[in-house]
Design an enzyme around this catalytic site. Structure first.
Site, PDB file in Angstrom:
ATOM      1  N   ASP A  37      10.167  -4.951  15.752  1.00  0.00           N
ATOM      2  CA  ASP A  37       9.988  -3.525  16.088  1.00  0.00           C
ATOM      3  C   ASP A  37       8.507  -3.248  16.481  1.00  0.00           C
ATOM      4  OD1 ASP A  37       9.065  -3.771  13.635  1.00  0.00           O
ATOM      5  OD2 ASP A  37      10.920  -3.426  12.562  1.00  0.00           O
ATOM      6  N   ASP A  59       5.594  -0.453  15.415  1.00  0.00           N
ATOM      7  CA  ASP A  59       5.405   0.732  14.739  1.00  0.00           C
ATOM      8  C   ASP A  59       4.021   1.474  15.148  1.00  0.00           C
ATOM      9  OD1 ASP A  59       7.645   0.097  12.749  1.00  0.00           O
ATOM     10  OD2 ASP A  59       6.300  -1.524  12.045  1.00  0.00           O
ATOM     11  N   ASP A  76      -0.862  -4.790   3.772  1.00  0.00           N
ATOM     12  CA  ASP A  76      -0.586  -5.847   2.845  1.00  0.00           C
ATOM     13  C   ASP A  76      -1.596  -7.151   3.164  1.00  0.00           C
ATOM     14  OD1 ASP A  76       0.782  -6.473   5.044  1.00  0.00           O
ATOM     15  OD2 ASP A  76       2.815  -6.779   4.085  1.00  0.00           O
TER      16      ASP A  76
HETATM   17  P1  ATP Z   1       8.400  -7.760  10.564  1.00  0.00           P
HETATM   18  O1  ATP Z   1       7.986  -8.475  11.684  1.00  0.00           O
HETATM   19  O2  ATP Z   1       9.045  -8.535   9.657  1.00  0.00           O
HETATM   20  O3  ATP Z   1       8.734  -6.283  11.176  1.00  0.00           O
HETATM   21  P2  ATP Z   1       6.145  -6.315   9.726  1.00  0.00           P
HETATM   22  O4  ATP Z   1       4.551  -6.886   9.350  1.00  0.00           O
HETATM   23  O5  ATP Z   1       6.093  -5.490  11.106  1.00  0.00           O
HETATM   24  O6  ATP Z   1       7.081  -7.428   9.994  1.00  0.00           O
HETATM   25  P3  ATP Z   1       7.221  -4.263   8.267  1.00  0.00           P
HETATM   26  O7  ATP Z   1       8.051  -4.064   6.995  1.00  0.00           O
HETATM   27  O8  ATP Z   1       7.901  -3.670   9.545  1.00  0.00           O
HETATM   28  O9  ATP Z   1       6.543  -5.698   8.523  1.00  0.00           O
HETATM   29  O10 ATP Z   1       5.976  -3.310   8.008  1.00  0.00           O
HETATM   30  C1  ATP Z   1       5.046  -2.841   9.114  1.00  0.00           C
HETATM   31  C2  ATP Z   1       3.777  -2.884   8.537  1.00  0.00           C
HETATM   32  O11 ATP Z   1       3.659  -1.956   7.411  1.00  0.00           O
HETATM   33  C3  ATP Z   1       2.961  -4.293   7.950  1.00  0.00           C
HETATM   34  O12 ATP Z   1       2.793  -4.994   8.951  1.00  0.00           O
HETATM   35  C4  ATP Z   1       2.198  -3.838   7.039  1.00  0.00           C
HETATM   36  O13 ATP Z   1       0.787  -3.630   7.762  1.00  0.00           O
HETATM   37  C5  ATP Z   1       2.461  -2.810   6.617  1.00  0.00           C
HETATM   38  N1  ATP Z   1       3.164  -2.797   5.246  1.00  0.00           N
HETATM   39  C6  ATP Z   1       4.664  -3.114   5.039  1.00  0.00           C
HETATM   40  N2  ATP Z   1       4.918  -2.923   3.726  1.00  0.00           N
HETATM   41  C7  ATP Z   1       4.020  -3.114   3.147  1.00  0.00           C
HETATM   42  C8  ATP Z   1       3.592  -3.240   1.710  1.00  0.00           C
HETATM   43  N3  ATP Z   1       4.364  -3.445   0.736  1.00  0.00           N
HETATM   44  N4  ATP Z   1       2.271  -3.053   1.347  1.00  0.00           N
HETATM   45  C9  ATP Z   1       1.258  -2.738   2.204  1.00  0.00           C
HETATM   46  N5  ATP Z   1       1.621  -2.678   3.435  1.00  0.00           N
HETATM   47  C10 ATP Z   1       2.752  -2.913   3.991  1.00  0.00           C
HETATM   48 MG    MG Z   2       7.848  -4.267  11.761  1.00  0.00          MG
END
Ligand code: ATP
Ligand code: MG
Length: 452
Positions: free
Chosen positions: A54, A56, A143
């Site tokens: 996705d 963001d 994170d």
């Molecule tokens: P994926 O490919 O699984 O979507 P992602 O890194 O994009 O991985 P998401 O859950 O979509 O993960 O979260 C988007 C962003 O928000 C992360 O890349 C991170 O920067 C931030 N984030 C998400 N959850 C947390 C958390 N618990 N603490 C701090 N930052 C977070």
């Molecule tokens: Mg994501």
């Protein structure tokens, strides 16, 4: 705080991999005088040459300002306010998440956060978490360094504050700040760390594994639906088998699935482990092939053996099949006082997949038509196939169900005709059907897909 800027071409990804919707949203934000950037997992995946799950978007516009720009948007989330923006012509579920830069509540001095928190604290207790800030504050809240990169698709520049690019290149999952403190602040990061390690095949920075192993118990404090979501993400992103090994290399596996931990210790059910592994592999190959996977199937797989044990025990005590099934479902999925609270919608699908196993095995003449038209048939059939791979089901039974789905009317009639005469009385059969339908009347109507 100094940032490094890198051209996308220098990092080897190209603009065409970016979703046109998120690009249009960023253009629109900018034309209204706001910042607009891609952030997190999508930037990481673009650099790695993977297809982002996705896209963001982050901005300095506040949620209501975002909504003013995009009429087809809505604010969601209680803990954190996020805006879901839909582009013209898109379906209801196709949206881009747009978030305002946030700051850490303790460290924030930003003027925006002060105004917002003062005016909102009175109204809604959840708003205490919505502390807005600058991009420099936003990056510190993220994170891991690999998730801390921003990308401006218009300027074609990656913005790196914390050495995220180097960590991606060196395949290292590194916590932003002190791991102990950041895991304590939000234990979901423990699960996320394991997920990224498994999914990307990266290694942990020095001491991180130790922190995770020592403090897995903190996960217990997470809100149950958040915990469920984070755990299920371990198994539906194409690295289910590796994630399984990861969680069982820490105490998390035993906390989430105590029956598995005790079993592998006793080494008494090697078939169950083969069954689970096969399902995890199938899930991974489905994700690779772009096929849908459903949470319920994973839950049905993991709790199948405890369910079966309980079913046999209750039948042994003289209960009717359906009553024994009902109690066993409840024992395995509802009354478990463990960490993982299985949502009602998932529980009901699992319940149906399990109950249909009895019906598929029994092949009662009078049930065949209704089984084939049941909306859970596909998932139940996939589950049966999976059971046959570990020798739980005779291959002739699976073959029969495979053939009848493709049979022409003549062959269909012949196959039914060949089945033995039904032993159940019509009234008994009717009673069970009624109970079954009454129980599931509340479930949603989407057609599940299995994982096999
Ligand atoms: P994926 O490919 O699984 O979507 P992602 O890194 O994009 O991985 P998401 O859950 O979509 O993960 O979260 C988007 C962003 O928000 C992360 O890349 C991170 O920067 C931030 N984030 C998400 N959850 C947390 C958390 N618990 N603490 C701090 N930052 C977070
Ligand atoms: Mg994501």
């Amino acid at each position: 705080m100094e940032a490094e800027y890198h051209c996308s071409s220098e990092l080897g990804f190209d603009q065409s991999d970016i979703s046109s919707d998120s690009f249009a949203i960023i253009q629109n934000l900018k034309s209204h005088g706001y910042e607009g950037l891609l952030v997190g997992g999508c930037v990481r995946d673009l650099i790695l040459g993977l297809k982002p799950k996705d896209f963001d978007v982050v901005t300095d516009a506040l949620p209501h300002q975002i909504c003013n720009i995009f009429p087809r948007s809505r604010i969601i989330g209680r803990r954190f306010k996020i805006v879901h923006v839909r582009q013209r012509g898109r379906r209801y579920l196709e949206y881009i998440e747009v978030t305002t830069y946030r700051a850490n509540p303790e460290s924030s001095n930003s003027w925006v956060s002060k105004i917002i928190s003062k005016s909102r604290k009175k109204r809604n207790r959840f708003d205490g978490e919505n502390i807005y800030g600058t991009r420099e504050e936003d990056v510190m809240r993220r994170d891991f360094t690999i998730n801390s990169l921003y990308y401006d698709p218009i300027e074609e520049k990656v913005i790196d504050y914390l050495g995220g690019i180097q960590d991606i290149q060196q395949q290292c999952v590194r916590v932003i700040g002190n791991p102990h403190q950041r895991f304590l602040e939000d234990p979901a990061r423990i699960i996320r760390a394991l997920r990224f390690k498994a999914k990307l095949g990266f290694h942990f920075e020095h001491e991180m594994k130790e922190e995770i192993v020592q403090h897995t118990a903190w996960v217990d404090g997470l809100n149950s639906s958040r915990l469920y979501d984070e755990v299920l993400k371990l198994f539906n992103q194409g690295a289910a088998e590796r994630s399984w090994d990861q969680i069982f290399s820490t105490p998390l596996g035993g906390m989430l699935f105590p029956h598995i931990a005790s079993q592998s210790k006793a080494n008494n059910d090697e078939r169950h482990m083969r069954f689970i592994r096969q399902a995890l592999r199938n899930t991974d190959s489905r994700v690779r092939d772009g096929l849908p996977v459903i949470d319920s199937f994973f839950i049905a797989v993991v709790f199948w053996y405890p369910y079966k044990k309980s079913l046999l025990r209750h039948i042994g005590k003289g209960l009717e099949n359906y009553d024994a099934h009902d109690i066993s479902v409840s024992e395995c999925l509802v009354k478990r006082a463990d960490l993982l609270m299985i949502p009602f919608r998932v529980r009901n699908i699992v319940d149906q997949i399990w109950w249909m196993q009895t019906m598929l095995e029994r092949r009662d003449k009078r049930d065949i038509r209704s089984i084939l038209s049941d909306r859970r048939f596909r998932a139940a059939y996939d589950f049966l196939l999976l059971r046959s791979t570990v020798g739980e089901i005779e291959s002739s039974c699976v073959k029969w169900w495979t053939e009848i789905q493709e049979a022409n009317p003549k062959k269909y009639a012949y196959m039914i005709d060949q089945l033995p005469k039904s032993k159940k009385s019509r009234s008994k059969q009717h009673q069970i059907k009624k109970r079954f339908h009454r129980k599931y009347a509340r479930t949603n109507t989407t057609q599940p897909q299995g994982m096999v």
